[in-house]
Design a protein around this motif. Sequence first.
Motif, PDB file in Angstrom:
ATOM      1  N   MET A   1       3.848  16.268 -10.406  1.00  0.00           N
ATOM      2  CA  MET A   1       4.019  14.829 -10.528  1.00  0.00           C
ATOM      3  C   MET A   1       3.156  14.169  -9.457  1.00  0.00           C
ATOM      4  SD  MET A   1       7.614  12.802 -10.776  1.00  0.00           S
ATOM      5  CE  MET A   1       7.907  13.162 -12.498  1.00  0.00           C
ATOM      6  N   LEU A   2       2.323  13.231  -9.862  1.00  0.00           N
ATOM      7  CA  LEU A   2       1.479  12.487  -8.922  1.00  0.00           C
ATOM      8  C   LEU A   2       2.142  11.159  -8.605  1.00  0.00           C
ATOM      9  CD1 LEU A   2      -2.085  12.977 -10.472  1.00  0.00           C
ATOM     10  CD2 LEU A   2      -0.949  14.371  -8.733  1.00  0.00           C
ATOM     11  N   THR A   3       2.179  10.814  -7.310  1.00  0.00           N
ATOM     12  CA  THR A   3       2.739   9.527  -6.896  1.00  0.00           C
ATOM     13  C   THR A   3       1.736   8.791  -6.015  1.00  0.00           C
ATOM     14  OG1 THR A   3       3.820  10.466  -4.924  1.00  0.00           O
ATOM     15  CG2 THR A   3       5.138  10.331  -6.954  1.00  0.00           C
ATOM     16  N   TYR A   4       1.855   7.485  -6.053  1.00  0.00           N
ATOM     17  CA  TYR A   4       1.082   6.635  -5.150  1.00  0.00           C
ATOM     18  C   TYR A   4       2.030   5.563  -4.627  1.00  0.00           C
ATOM     19  CZ  TYR A   4      -2.474   3.604  -3.205  1.00  0.00           C
ATOM     20  OH  TYR A   4      -3.222   2.855  -2.344  1.00  0.00           O
ATOM     21  N   LYS A   5       2.192   5.530  -3.297  1.00  0.00           N
ATOM     22  CA  LYS A   5       3.093   4.586  -2.637  1.00  0.00           C
ATOM     23  C   LYS A   5       4.489   4.615  -3.264  1.00  0.00           C
ATOM     24  CE  LYS A   5      -0.314   1.527  -0.670  1.00  0.00           C
ATOM     25  NZ  LYS A   5      -0.702   0.150  -0.380  1.00  0.00           N
ATOM     26  N   GLY A   6       4.949   5.811  -3.569  1.00  0.00           N
ATOM     27  CA  GLY A   6       6.302   5.994  -4.084  1.00  0.00           C
ATOM     28  C   GLY A   6       6.459   5.738  -5.571  1.00  0.00           C
ATOM     29  N   GLU A   7       5.385   5.447  -6.279  1.00  0.00           N
ATOM     30  CA  GLU A   7       5.467   5.213  -7.726  1.00  0.00           C
ATOM     31  C   GLU A   7       4.827   6.372  -8.472  1.00  0.00           C
ATOM     32  OE1 GLU A   7       4.664   1.350  -9.307  1.00  0.00           O
ATOM     33  OE2 GLU A   7       4.992   0.411  -7.359  1.00  0.00           O
ATOM     34  N   ILE A   8       5.446   6.793  -9.539  1.00  0.00           N
ATOM     35  CA  ILE A   8       4.934   7.902 -10.324  1.00  0.00           C
ATOM     36  C   ILE A   8       3.734   7.449 -11.153  1.00  0.00           C
ATOM     37  CG2 ILE A   8       5.485   9.592 -12.119  1.00  0.00           C
ATOM     38  CD1 ILE A   8       8.460   9.271 -11.202  1.00  0.00           C
ATOM     39  N   LEU A   9       2.659   8.204 -11.043  1.00  0.00           N
ATOM     40  CA  LEU A   9       1.435   7.912 -11.788  1.00  0.00           C
ATOM     41  C   LEU A   9       1.307   8.778 -13.033  1.00  0.00           C
ATOM     42  CD1 LEU A   9      -1.129   7.893  -8.836  1.00  0.00           C
ATOM     43  CD2 LEU A   9      -0.059   5.901  -9.928  1.00  0.00           C
ATOM     44  N   LEU A  10       1.725  10.015 -12.925  1.00  0.00           N
ATOM     45  CA  LEU A  10       1.468  10.982 -13.976  1.00  0.00           C
ATOM     46  C   LEU A  10       2.366  12.186 -13.759  1.00  0.00           C
ATOM     47  CD1 LEU A  10      -1.937  11.999 -15.298  1.00  0.00           C
ATOM     48  CD2 LEU A  10      -0.560  13.784 -14.312  1.00  0.00           C
ATOM     49  N   CYS A  11       2.700  12.872 -14.840  1.00  0.00           N
ATOM     50  CA  CYS A  11       3.455  14.115 -14.728  1.00  0.00           C
ATOM     51  C   CYS A  11       2.904  15.111 -15.738  1.00  0.00           C
ATOM     52  CB  CYS A  11       4.938  13.882 -14.992  1.00  0.00           C
ATOM     53  SG  CYS A  11       5.933  15.384 -14.772  1.00  0.00           S
ATOM     54  N   ALA A  12       2.697  16.336 -15.297  1.00  0.00           N
ATOM     55  CA  ALA A  12       2.216  17.402 -16.167  1.00  0.00           C
ATOM     56  C   ALA A  12       3.168  18.586 -16.090  1.00  0.00           C
ATOM     57  CB  ALA A  12       0.818  17.844 -15.762  1.00  0.00           C
ATOM     58  N   LEU A  13       3.470  19.153 -17.245  1.00  0.00           N
ATOM     59  CA  LEU A  13       4.219  20.407 -17.309  1.00  0.00           C
ATOM     60  C   LEU A  13       3.201  21.534 -17.272  1.00  0.00           C
ATOM     61  CD1 LEU A  13       6.752  22.122 -17.743  1.00  0.00           C
ATOM     62  CD2 LEU A  13       6.513  21.673 -20.206  1.00  0.00           C
ATOM     63  N   LYS A  14       3.381  22.450 -16.325  1.00  0.00           N
ATOM     64  CA  LYS A  14       2.457  23.573 -16.158  1.00  0.00           C
ATOM     65  C   LYS A  14       3.151  24.848 -16.627  1.00  0.00           C
ATOM     66  CE  LYS A  14       1.987  23.104 -11.766  1.00  0.00           C
ATOM     67  NZ  LYS A  14       1.513  23.388 -10.405  1.00  0.00           N
TER      68      LYS A  14
ATOM     69  N   ALA B   1      11.561  10.939  -2.311  1.00  0.00           N
ATOM     70  CA  ALA B   1      10.832  11.763  -1.341  1.00  0.00           C
ATOM     71  C   ALA B   1       9.491  11.127  -0.997  1.00  0.00           C
ATOM     72  CB  ALA B   1      10.634  13.169  -1.903  1.00  0.00           C
ATOM     73  N   ALA B   2       8.799  10.594  -2.001  1.00  0.00           N
ATOM     74  CA  ALA B   2       7.491   9.973  -1.758  1.00  0.00           C
ATOM     75  C   ALA B   2       7.617   8.777  -0.822  1.00  0.00           C
ATOM     76  CB  ALA B   2       6.859   9.556  -3.080  1.00  0.00           C
ATOM     77  N   LYS B   3       8.689   8.037  -0.945  1.00  0.00           N
ATOM     78  CA  LYS B   3       8.884   6.858  -0.087  1.00  0.00           C
ATOM     79  C   LYS B   3       9.200   7.237   1.358  1.00  0.00           C
ATOM     80  CE  LYS B   3      10.126   3.907  -3.931  1.00  0.00           C
ATOM     81  NZ  LYS B   3      11.170   3.237  -4.677  1.00  0.00           N
ATOM     82  N   LEU B   4       9.586   8.488   1.585  1.00  0.00           N
ATOM     83  CA  LEU B   4       9.855   8.954   2.945  1.00  0.00           C
ATOM     84  C   LEU B   4       8.573   9.221   3.728  1.00  0.00           C
ATOM     85  CD1 LEU B   4      12.779  11.472   2.296  1.00  0.00           C
ATOM     86  CD2 LEU B   4      12.923   9.196   3.352  1.00  0.00           C
ATOM     87  N   ILE B   5       7.433   9.267   3.017  1.00  0.00           N
ATOM     88  CA  ILE B   5       6.166   9.602   3.661  1.00  0.00           C
ATOM     89  C   ILE B   5       5.144   8.495   3.380  1.00  0.00           C
ATOM     90  CG2 ILE B   5       4.482  11.460   4.028  1.00  0.00           C
ATOM     91  CD1 ILE B   5       6.375  13.290   2.411  1.00  0.00           C
ATOM     92  N   PRO B   6       5.374   7.279   3.869  1.00  0.00           N
ATOM     93  CA  PRO B   6       4.440   6.186   3.562  1.00  0.00           C
ATOM     94  C   PRO B   6       3.051   6.385   4.173  1.00  0.00           C
ATOM     95  CG  PRO B   6       6.033   5.486   5.200  1.00  0.00           C
ATOM     96  CD  PRO B   6       6.475   6.845   4.721  1.00  0.00           C
ATOM     97  N   GLU B   7       2.953   7.243   5.191  1.00  0.00           N
ATOM     98  CA  GLU B   7       1.659   7.481   5.820  1.00  0.00           C
ATOM     99  C   GLU B   7       0.680   8.204   4.891  1.00  0.00           C
ATOM    100  OE1 GLU B   7       5.088   7.427   8.479  1.00  0.00           O
ATOM    101  OE2 GLU B   7       4.537   8.890   6.972  1.00  0.00           O
ATOM    102  N   ILE B   8       1.216   8.874   3.877  1.00  0.00           N
ATOM    103  CA  ILE B   8       0.375   9.586   2.906  1.00  0.00           C
ATOM    104  C   ILE B   8       0.690   8.994   1.535  1.00  0.00           C
ATOM    105  CG2 ILE B   8      -0.366  11.820   2.009  1.00  0.00           C
ATOM    106  CD1 ILE B   8       0.985  13.106   4.465  1.00  0.00           C
ATOM    107  N   PRO B   9      -0.018   7.957   1.134  1.00  0.00           N
ATOM    108  CA  PRO B   9       0.361   7.240  -0.083  1.00  0.00           C
ATOM    109  C   PRO B   9       0.174   8.027  -1.376  1.00  0.00           C
ATOM    110  CG  PRO B   9      -1.675   6.354   0.806  1.00  0.00           C
ATOM    111  CD  PRO B   9      -1.161   7.343   1.809  1.00  0.00           C
ATOM    112  N   TYR B  10      -0.833   8.909  -1.433  1.00  0.00           N
ATOM    113  CA  TYR B  10      -1.121   9.647  -2.664  1.00  0.00           C
ATOM    114  C   TYR B  10      -0.704  11.098  -2.483  1.00  0.00           C
ATOM    115  CZ  TYR B  10      -3.773  11.623  -6.554  1.00  0.00           C
ATOM    116  OH  TYR B  10      -4.130  12.282  -7.691  1.00  0.00           O
ATOM    117  N   LEU B  11       0.261  11.543  -3.305  1.00  0.00           N
ATOM    118  CA  LEU B  11       0.771  12.909  -3.182  1.00  0.00           C
ATOM    119  C   LEU B  11       0.972  13.530  -4.556  1.00  0.00           C
ATOM    120  CD1 LEU B  11       3.454  12.314  -0.423  1.00  0.00           C
ATOM    121  CD2 LEU B  11       1.501  13.867  -0.231  1.00  0.00           C
ATOM    122  N   GLY B  12       0.833  14.851  -4.596  1.00  0.00           N
ATOM    123  CA  GLY B  12       1.181  15.626  -5.772  1.00  0.00           C
ATOM    124  C   GLY B  12       2.400  16.470  -5.453  1.00  0.00           C
ATOM    125  N   TRP B  13       3.384  16.440  -6.324  1.00  0.00           N
ATOM    126  CA  TRP B  13       4.658  17.112  -6.107  1.00  0.00           C
ATOM    127  C   TRP B  13       4.831  18.238  -7.104  1.00  0.00           C
ATOM    128  CZ3 TRP B  13       7.537  15.322  -2.037  1.00  0.00           C
ATOM    129  CH2 TRP B  13       7.148  14.078  -1.514  1.00  0.00           C
TER     130      TRP B  13
END
Length: 142
Positions: free
Chosen positions: A9-22, A89-101
């Motif tokens: 799941m990709l997030t930017y500033k705590g919002e979900i951008l995309l989700c892929a099933l692998k 969880a994404a909102k707990l790390i505002p210093e890194i706005p773009y994350l893949g989970w």
Amino acid sequence: IALSGDLLMLTYKGEILLCALKLGTGTSIVDNQHAAGLNGNVDLKTGITNTPFLDLDLNEYYRHPTTNEILLGVQVPNWEILKTKVTAAAKLIPEIPYLGWDVAILENDVAIIEANEAPGHDLVQGAPKIGVYGRVRDIRKR
């Protein structure tokens, strides 16, 4: 289909951008697309797979090449729990706005495996055939 993989799941500033099933295949012991795995897009509202799955060569799969199970229309279990936990969880790390989970599906819950500052965002955008730039731009304007 029995979910034998996990989700990215990709997030930017705590919002979900995309989700892929692998999903792994019979030739891969992991679900990573770079190691003979497949991925397909998950609709963010419904939690249902809605695209063909792709391998590294961008071949499309409507059925799993090993199990022959249908890949379109698969409901990801615990979808609302997944979205809630990842956005929190994404909102707990505002210093890194773009994350893949990387997230595993459990029987009645989900488990966040890890967050990556440099996720494999290139391939997971291939299945839905859309990029995330437009969503990121819209979030940044707010």
